[in-house]
Design a protein around this motif. Structure first.
Motif, PDB file in Angstrom:
ATOM      1  N   UNK A 140     -82.214  -9.954  99.698  1.00  0.00           N
ATOM      2  CA  UNK A 140     -82.759  -8.885 100.540  1.00  0.00           C
ATOM      3  C   UNK A 140     -82.295  -7.510 100.073  1.00  0.00           C
ATOM      4  N   UNK A 141     -81.580  -7.478  98.966  1.00  0.00           N
ATOM      5  CA  UNK A 141     -81.127  -6.205  98.411  1.00  0.00           C
ATOM      6  C   UNK A 141     -82.242  -5.542  97.632  1.00  0.00           C
ATOM      7  N   UNK A 142     -81.911  -4.485  96.935  1.00  0.00           N
ATOM      8  CA  UNK A 142     -82.943  -3.771  96.185  1.00  0.00           C
ATOM      9  C   UNK A 142     -83.367  -4.505  94.919  1.00  0.00           C
ATOM     10  N   UNK A 143     -84.553  -4.174  94.477  1.00  0.00           N
ATOM     11  CA  UNK A 143     -85.052  -4.660  93.191  1.00  0.00           C
ATOM     12  C   UNK A 143     -85.397  -3.442  92.349  1.00  0.00           C
ATOM     13  N   UNK A 144     -85.156  -3.549  91.095  1.00  0.00           N
ATOM     14  CA  UNK A 144     -85.528  -2.504  90.152  1.00  0.00           C
ATOM     15  C   UNK A 144     -86.936  -2.817  89.653  1.00  0.00           C
ATOM     16  N   UNK A 145     -87.802  -1.838  89.689  1.00  0.00           N
ATOM     17  CA  UNK A 145     -89.169  -2.031  89.215  1.00  0.00           C
ATOM     18  C   UNK A 145     -89.265  -1.415  87.820  1.00  0.00           C
ATOM     19  N   UNK A 146     -89.195  -2.267  86.808  1.00  0.00           N
ATOM     20  CA  UNK A 146     -89.213  -1.810  85.427  1.00  0.00           C
ATOM     21  C   UNK A 146     -90.642  -1.695  84.900  1.00  0.00           C
ATOM     22  N   UNK A 147     -90.853  -0.703  84.073  1.00  0.00           N
ATOM     23  CA  UNK A 147     -92.122  -0.618  83.363  1.00  0.00           C
ATOM     24  C   UNK A 147     -92.126  -1.728  82.307  1.00  0.00           C
ATOM     25  N   UNK A 148     -93.280  -2.030  81.772  1.00  0.00           N
ATOM     26  CA  UNK A 148     -93.356  -3.050  80.728  1.00  0.00           C
ATOM     27  C   UNK A 148     -92.482  -2.664  79.543  1.00  0.00           C
ATOM     28  N   UNK A 149     -92.517  -1.401  79.152  1.00  0.00           N
ATOM     29  CA  UNK A 149     -91.681  -0.968  78.026  1.00  0.00           C
ATOM     30  C   UNK A 149     -90.202  -0.987  78.397  1.00  0.00           C
ATOM     31  N   UNK A 150     -89.878  -0.680  79.647  1.00  0.00           N
ATOM     32  CA  UNK A 150     -88.488  -0.755  80.093  1.00  0.00           C
ATOM     33  C   UNK A 150     -87.959  -2.180  80.062  1.00  0.00           C
ATOM     34  N   UNK A 175     -86.270   9.608  83.064  1.00  0.00           N
ATOM     35  CA  UNK A 175     -86.730   9.386  84.424  1.00  0.00           C
ATOM     36  C   UNK A 175     -86.260   8.005  84.882  1.00  0.00           C
ATOM     37  N   UNK A 176     -85.583   7.916  86.032  1.00  0.00           N
ATOM     38  CA  UNK A 176     -85.111   6.607  86.491  1.00  0.00           C
ATOM     39  C   UNK A 176     -86.273   5.709  86.915  1.00  0.00           C
ATOM     40  N   UNK A 177     -86.032   4.418  86.794  1.00  0.00           N
ATOM     41  CA  UNK A 177     -87.045   3.451  87.217  1.00  0.00           C
ATOM     42  C   UNK A 177     -87.091   3.414  88.751  1.00  0.00           C
ATOM     43  N   UNK A 178     -88.262   3.164  89.352  1.00  0.00           N
ATOM     44  CA  UNK A 178     -88.354   3.083  90.818  1.00  0.00           C
ATOM     45  C   UNK A 178     -87.649   1.841  91.358  1.00  0.00           C
ATOM     46  N   UNK A 179     -87.237   1.952  92.604  1.00  0.00           N
ATOM     47  CA  UNK A 179     -86.563   0.847  93.291  1.00  0.00           C
ATOM     48  C   UNK A 179     -87.450   0.337  94.425  1.00  0.00           C
ATOM     49  N   UNK A 180     -87.321  -0.947  94.699  1.00  0.00           N
ATOM     50  CA  UNK A 180     -87.922  -1.556  95.877  1.00  0.00           C
ATOM     51  C   UNK A 180     -86.737  -1.841  96.800  1.00  0.00           C
ATOM     52  N   UNK A 181     -86.607  -1.131  97.938  1.00  0.00           N
ATOM     53  CA  UNK A 181     -85.404  -1.239  98.765  1.00  0.00           C
ATOM     54  C   UNK A 181     -85.087  -2.658  99.253  1.00  0.00           C
ATOM     55  N   UNK A 182     -86.100  -3.413  99.660  1.00  0.00           N
ATOM     56  CA  UNK A 182     -85.881  -4.775 100.152  1.00  0.00           C
ATOM     57  C   UNK A 182     -86.700  -5.741  99.305  1.00  0.00           C
ATOM     58  N   UNK A 201     -92.484  -4.754  86.397  1.00  0.00           N
ATOM     59  CA  UNK A 201     -91.747  -6.009  86.524  1.00  0.00           C
ATOM     60  C   UNK A 201     -90.604  -5.810  87.511  1.00  0.00           C
ATOM     61  N   UNK A 202     -90.737  -6.351  88.753  1.00  0.00           N
ATOM     62  CA  UNK A 202     -89.628  -6.280  89.695  1.00  0.00           C
ATOM     63  C   UNK A 202     -88.509  -7.224  89.242  1.00  0.00           C
ATOM     64  N   UNK A 203     -87.263  -6.742  89.313  1.00  0.00           N
ATOM     65  CA  UNK A 203     -86.096  -7.497  88.873  1.00  0.00           C
ATOM     66  C   UNK A 203     -85.043  -7.415  89.970  1.00  0.00           C
TER      67      UNK A 203
END
Length: 75
Positions: A48-58, A1-8, A39-41
């Motif tokens: 202002x680009x996207x951020x990857x929202x990683x799980x703690x284990x990710x 399952x892919x990690x969620x993204x935060x668009x901005x 963890x947003x990265x």
């Protein structure tokens, strides 16, 4: 399952340079501490680009992988 993204990524506050980021000026990984969903990265060069929202284990897997096989140094 892919990690969620935060668009901005600029919508989040409290970005800091990751302690795992290199000391080279162009290679900055930023994270937000205390986010309730993980963890947003983001790439500091694209605030202002996207951020990857990683799980703690990710996040743990990502850091472990970098420690075991670090990316090549720029020459």
């Amino acid at each position: 399952m892919p990690e969620p993204m935060i668009p901005n990524a600029a919508e989040l506050v409290g970005w800091r340079k990751s302690t795992y980021s290199g000391n080279e000026a162009g290679s900055c990984l930023e994270v937000v501490d205390g986010h309730p969903d993980g963890i947003p990265v983001r790439d500091s060069k694209i605030p202002t680009g996207p951020a990857l929202l990683l799980s703690t284990s990710g996040w743990t897997s990502f850091i472990t992988s970098l420690k075991e096989d670090p990316p090549p140094s720029k020459v």
